[in-house]
Design a protein around this motif. Structure first.
Motif, PDB file in Angstrom:
ATOM      1  N   LEU A 248       0.836  -1.201   0.000  1.00 27.01           N
ATOM      2  CA  LEU A 248       0.000   0.000   0.000  1.00 27.01           C
ATOM      3  C   LEU A 248       0.863   1.240   0.000  1.00 27.01           C
ATOM      4  O   LEU A 248       1.885   1.305   0.661  1.00 27.01           O
ATOM      5  CB  LEU A 248      -0.906   0.011   1.238  1.00 27.01           C
ATOM      6  CG  LEU A 248      -1.930  -1.118   1.291  1.00 27.01           C
ATOM      7  CD1 LEU A 248      -2.696  -1.073   2.594  1.00 27.01           C
ATOM      8  CD2 LEU A 248      -2.887  -1.010   0.123  1.00 27.01           C
TER       9      LEU A 248
ATOM     10  N   LEU B  52      -2.922  -9.607  -1.888  1.00 28.31           N
ATOM     11  CA  LEU B  52      -3.079  -8.783  -0.691  1.00 28.31           C
ATOM     12  C   LEU B  52      -3.021  -9.678   0.540  1.00 28.31           C
ATOM     13  O   LEU B  52      -3.354 -10.871   0.466  1.00 28.31           O
ATOM     14  CB  LEU B  52      -4.420  -8.035  -0.721  1.00 28.31           C
ATOM     15  CG  LEU B  52      -4.558  -6.904  -1.748  1.00 28.31           C
ATOM     16  CD1 LEU B  52      -5.968  -6.316  -1.708  1.00 28.31           C
ATOM     17  CD2 LEU B  52      -3.531  -5.795  -1.510  1.00 28.31           C
ATOM     18  N   ASP B  53      -2.605  -9.079   1.646  1.00 28.44           N
ATOM     19  CA  ASP B  53      -2.544  -9.846   2.894  1.00 28.44           C
ATOM     20  C   ASP B  53      -3.940 -10.208   3.362  1.00 28.44           C
ATOM     21  O   ASP B  53      -4.858  -9.397   3.282  1.00 28.44           O
ATOM     22  CB  ASP B  53      -1.877  -9.001   3.995  1.00 28.44           C
ATOM     23  CG  ASP B  53      -0.385  -8.888   3.743  1.00 28.44           C
ATOM     24  OD1 ASP B  53       0.178  -9.784   3.092  1.00 28.44           O
ATOM     25  OD2 ASP B  53       0.209  -7.887   4.193  1.00 28.44           O
TER      26      ASP B  53
ATOM     27  N   ARG C 137      -3.209 -13.372  -0.368  1.00 24.57           N
ATOM     28  CA  ARG C 137      -4.314 -13.920  -1.147  1.00 24.57           C
ATOM     29  C   ARG C 137      -4.351 -13.210  -2.500  1.00 24.57           C
ATOM     30  O   ARG C 137      -4.207 -11.980  -2.568  1.00 24.57           O
ATOM     31  CB  ARG C 137      -5.631 -13.674  -0.407  1.00 24.57           C
ATOM     32  CG  ARG C 137      -6.813 -14.403  -1.038  1.00 24.57           C
ATOM     33  CD  ARG C 137      -7.947 -14.506  -0.031  1.00 24.57           C
ATOM     34  NE  ARG C 137      -8.643 -13.239   0.161  1.00 24.57           N
ATOM     35  CZ  ARG C 137      -9.660 -12.835  -0.583  1.00 24.57           C
ATOM     36  NH1 ARG C 137     -10.087 -13.557  -1.592  1.00 24.57           N
ATOM     37  NH2 ARG C 137     -10.260 -11.690  -0.336  1.00 24.57           N
TER      38      ARG C 137
ATOM     39  N   SER D 290     -19.653  -7.143  -5.465  1.00 22.38           N
ATOM     40  CA  SER D 290     -18.922  -6.588  -4.327  1.00 22.38           C
ATOM     41  C   SER D 290     -17.788  -7.521  -3.935  1.00 22.38           C
ATOM     42  O   SER D 290     -17.971  -8.743  -3.876  1.00 22.38           O
ATOM     43  CB  SER D 290     -19.894  -6.416  -3.160  1.00 22.38           C
ATOM     44  OG  SER D 290     -19.217  -5.847  -2.082  1.00 22.38           O
TER      45      SER D 290
ATOM     46  N   THR E 147     -15.049  -8.136  -5.657  1.00 24.22           N
ATOM     47  CA  THR E 147     -14.311  -8.793  -6.758  1.00 24.22           C
ATOM     48  C   THR E 147     -12.949  -8.155  -7.006  1.00 24.22           C
ATOM     49  O   THR E 147     -12.082  -8.785  -7.602  1.00 24.22           O
ATOM     50  CB  THR E 147     -15.064  -8.728  -8.116  1.00 24.22           C
ATOM     51  OG1 THR E 147     -15.600  -7.442  -8.269  1.00 24.22           O
ATOM     52  CG2 THR E 147     -16.093  -9.799  -8.255  1.00 24.22           C
ATOM     53  N   GLY E 148     -12.779  -6.895  -6.633  1.00 21.83           N
ATOM     54  CA  GLY E 148     -11.475  -6.280  -6.850  1.00 21.83           C
ATOM     55  C   GLY E 148     -11.501  -5.032  -7.719  1.00 21.83           C
ATOM     56  O   GLY E 148     -10.473  -4.619  -8.261  1.00 21.83           O
ATOM     57  N   LYS E 149     -12.662  -4.379  -7.810  1.00 16.94           N
ATOM     58  CA  LYS E 149     -12.766  -3.175  -8.645  1.00 16.94           C
ATOM     59  C   LYS E 149     -11.923  -2.036  -8.071  1.00 16.94           C
ATOM     60  O   LYS E 149     -11.149  -1.403  -8.786  1.00 16.94           O
ATOM     61  CB  LYS E 149     -14.239  -2.736  -8.749  1.00 16.94           C
ATOM     62  CG  LYS E 149     -15.151  -3.807  -9.325  1.00 16.94           C
ATOM     63  CD  LYS E 149     -16.598  -3.352  -9.414  1.00 16.94           C
ATOM     64  CE  LYS E 149     -17.237  -3.043  -8.078  1.00 16.94           C
ATOM     65  NZ  LYS E 149     -17.375  -4.246  -7.211  1.00 16.94           N
ATOM     66  N   THR E 150     -12.090  -1.799  -6.775  1.00 11.39           N
ATOM     67  CA  THR E 150     -11.305  -0.739  -6.142  1.00 11.39           C
ATOM     68  C   THR E 150      -9.820  -1.096  -6.198  1.00 11.39           C
ATOM     69  O   THR E 150      -8.966  -0.232  -6.432  1.00 11.39           O
ATOM     70  CB  THR E 150     -11.766  -0.549  -4.676  1.00 11.39           C
ATOM     71  OG1 THR E 150     -13.127  -0.099  -4.699  1.00 11.39           O
ATOM     72  CG2 THR E 150     -10.922   0.469  -3.936  1.00 11.39           C
TER      73      THR E 150
ATOM     74  N   GLU F 154     -17.028   4.601  -7.668  1.00 10.50           N
ATOM     75  CA  GLU F 154     -18.432   4.788  -7.292  1.00 10.50           C
ATOM     76  C   GLU F 154     -18.718   6.223  -6.857  1.00 10.50           C
ATOM     77  O   GLU F 154     -19.254   6.451  -5.773  1.00 10.50           O
ATOM     78  CB  GLU F 154     -18.815   3.832  -6.158  1.00 10.50           C
ATOM     79  CG  GLU F 154     -18.667   2.375  -6.534  1.00 10.50           C
ATOM     80  CD  GLU F 154     -19.201   1.464  -5.452  1.00 10.50           C
ATOM     81  OE1 GLU F 154     -20.343   1.702  -5.018  1.00 10.50           O
ATOM     82  OE2 GLU F 154     -18.497   0.542  -5.043  1.00 10.50           O
TER      83      GLU F 154
ATOM     84  N   HIS G 141     -21.652   0.195  -9.441  1.00 12.25           N
ATOM     85  CA  HIS G 141     -22.505  -0.982  -9.284  1.00 12.25           C
ATOM     86  C   HIS G 141     -23.761  -0.865 -10.137  1.00 12.25           C
ATOM     87  O   HIS G 141     -24.602  -1.756 -10.130  1.00 12.25           O
ATOM     88  CB  HIS G 141     -22.972  -1.104  -7.824  1.00 12.25           C
ATOM     89  CG  HIS G 141     -21.957  -1.722  -6.944  1.00 12.25           C
ATOM     90  ND1 HIS G 141     -21.496  -1.115  -5.816  1.00 12.25           N
ATOM     91  CD2 HIS G 141     -21.293  -2.882  -7.042  1.00 12.25           C
ATOM     92  CE1 HIS G 141     -20.600  -1.893  -5.243  1.00 12.25           C
ATOM     93  NE2 HIS G 141     -20.459  -2.973  -5.975  1.00 12.25           N
TER      94      HIS G 141
HETATM   95  N1  LIG Z   1      -6.081  -3.302   2.105  1.00  8.99           N
HETATM   96  C1  LIG Z   1      -6.474  -4.540   1.918  1.00  8.99           C
HETATM   97  N2  LIG Z   1      -5.813  -5.573   2.510  1.00  8.99           N
HETATM   98  C2  LIG Z   1      -6.199  -6.846   2.320  1.00  8.99           C
HETATM   99  N3  LIG Z   1      -7.240  -7.213   1.557  1.00  8.99           N
HETATM  100  C3  LIG Z   1      -7.938  -6.241   0.946  1.00  8.99           C
HETATM  101  C4  LIG Z   1      -7.591  -4.851   1.094  1.00  8.99           C
HETATM  102  N4  LIG Z   1      -8.467  -4.124   0.368  1.00  8.99           N
HETATM  103  C5  LIG Z   1      -9.306  -5.003  -0.189  1.00  8.99           C
HETATM  104  N5  LIG Z   1      -8.996  -6.264   0.136  1.00  8.99           N
HETATM  105  C6  LIG Z   1      -9.689  -7.508  -0.313  1.00  8.99           C
HETATM  106  O1  LIG Z   1      -9.591  -7.542  -1.738  1.00  8.99           O
HETATM  107  C7  LIG Z   1     -10.807  -8.016  -2.298  1.00  8.99           C
HETATM  108  C8  LIG Z   1     -11.300  -7.010  -3.312  1.00  8.99           C
HETATM  109  O2  LIG Z   1     -11.623  -5.801  -2.646  1.00  8.99           O
HETATM  110  P1  LIG Z   1     -12.091  -4.501  -3.413  1.00  8.99           P
HETATM  111  O3  LIG Z   1     -12.249  -3.439  -2.408  1.00  8.99           O
HETATM  112  O4  LIG Z   1     -11.160  -4.240  -4.536  1.00  8.99           O
HETATM  113  O5  LIG Z   1     -13.492  -4.979  -4.004  1.00  8.99           O
HETATM  114  P2  LIG Z   1     -14.588  -4.146  -4.789  1.00  8.99           P
HETATM  115  O6  LIG Z   1     -14.882  -4.910  -6.042  1.00  8.99           O
HETATM  116  O7  LIG Z   1     -14.174  -2.747  -4.921  1.00  8.99           O
HETATM  117  O8  LIG Z   1     -15.832  -4.283  -3.806  1.00  8.99           O
HETATM  118  P3  LIG Z   1     -17.035  -3.236  -3.509  1.00  8.99           P
HETATM  119  O9  LIG Z   1     -17.934  -3.337  -4.708  1.00  8.99           O
HETATM  120  O10 LIG Z   1     -17.689  -3.781  -2.296  1.00  8.99           O
HETATM  121  O11 LIG Z   1     -16.438  -1.884  -3.323  1.00  8.99           O
HETATM  122  C9  LIG Z   1     -11.762  -8.246  -1.133  1.00  8.99           C
HETATM  123  O12 LIG Z   1     -11.746  -9.621  -0.845  1.00  8.99           O
HETATM  124  C10 LIG Z   1     -11.162  -7.475  -0.003  1.00  8.99           C
HETATM  125  O13 LIG Z   1     -11.413  -8.109   1.214  1.00  8.99           O
END
Ligand SMILES: Nc1ncnc2c1ncn2[C@@H]1O[C@H](COP(=O)(O)OP(=O)(O)OP(=O)(O)O)[C@@H](O)[C@H]1O
Ligand SMILES: [Mg+2]
Length: 282
Positions: free
Chosen positions: A5, A33-34, A40, A62, A64-67, A182, A215
């Protein structure tokens, strides 16, 4: 393992050079990611090209990893060593100059003790001269329709107006790319529609590249040139859908086009799971 990070990027102005080729390009992008059970894999083998000036939406359920993908594009998070990610032809190694984030949580990103214009100044302070800062801030506030609220305070604005201030702050740095997570997710339907149209207008005027996480299927089809859908665990791009609806788009006329309805259905079908549930995607 060292945390991948990184801290938030500095917002800087981008030289308006004529860089040709894609804005973003990723090959075999994976992210670990940890987690409580160790590292994982969150994203795997993401191949994505975003042309300059293109509007690409990222959809997916939600978690899946978009952020996560957006953070990698913004240089806030390192992908695995065998991934390649570039912005305007340069490898992304830290926040690239010219790419700015717009978050969903606008209220938390505005400083309540600063006026609207001083909030917009934030991205420019120390980077441009004071007269230039005044000019750019005024222009950015005009672009989002808030010129008359420059001297007001954020806490006196509605949610939609506060989100406009955040957008103005991003635009004031004249970014070549906006990474939007979002950004309209917390707004009511009317405010959301008007901000969607403002964003359209801003993109038309500035030619910015936009990667937009949402979303909302209707929003993705309405705004995008292309939609990518993240799916699986670890996630990768499962579907890519071209949205060749005429521009400028119109909230009623565009949404009544048979092509719009067809695209909306096609995107919905890619996201609905085997049980017929779209989960949190609507
Ligand atoms: N800082 C972090 N450390 C460890 N795992 C993380 C971290 N940030 C996100 N994750 C994990 O990575 C995966 C994807 O998270 P992310 O936030 O990218 O999803 P997203 O698609 O944006 O979800 P949402 O639609 O709910 O915002 C999730 O399993 C989350 O638990
Ligand atoms: Mg997210």
């Amino acid at each position: 393992m060292a945390s991948p990070l990184r801290s938030r990027p500095e917002l800087t102005s981008v030289p308006t050079s004529d860089v040709t080729g894609p804005a973003y390009e990723s090959h075999n992008l994976s992210v670990d990611l940890d987690s409580s059970e160790g590292a994982r894999r969150i994203l795997t083998g993401v191949d994505l090209e975003v042309a300059q000036g293109e509007f690409v939406s990222v959809l997916g359920r939600s978690g899946t990893g978009k952020t996560t993908l957006l953070r990698v594009l913004g240089g806030l998070l390192d992908p695995t060593a065998d991934s390649t990610v570039s912005f305007r032809g340069e490898p992304v190694e830290g926040p690239p100059e010219g790419a700015v984030f717009v978050f969903q949580n606008y209220a938390a990103s505005l400083l309540p003790w600063r006026t609207i214009e001083r909030n917009v100044d934030l991205g420019l302070e120390g980077k441009v001269s004071k007269p230039e800062m005044r000019q750019r801030t005024a222009e950015a506030l005009a672009l989002v329709g808030l010129a008359d609220r420059a001297k007001d305070y954020p806490w006196r604005l509605s949610g939609g107006m506060q989100q406009r201030v955040q957008l103005a702050r991003a635009l004031a740095v004249r970014p070549s790319a906006l990474l939007m997570d979002e950004p309209f997710g917390a707004l009511d339907a009317m405010t959301k529609s008007s901000l969607q149209d403002e964003l359209q207008r801003v993109q038309e005027r500035t030619g910015a590249t936009i990667v937009f996480v949402t979303h909302d299927i209707d929003e993705a089809v309405y705004l995008s040139d292309r939609i990518v859908v993240l799916e699986g665990s670890p996630a990768t791009i499962g579907h890519r859908i071209d949205v060749d609806l005429p521009r400028p788009r119109h909230q009623l006329a565009t949404k009544e086009l048979p092509a719009f309805l067809k695209l909306r259905r096609a995107v919905y079908d890619t996201i609905v799971d085997v049980h017929g549930q779209a989960g949190d995607v609507a």
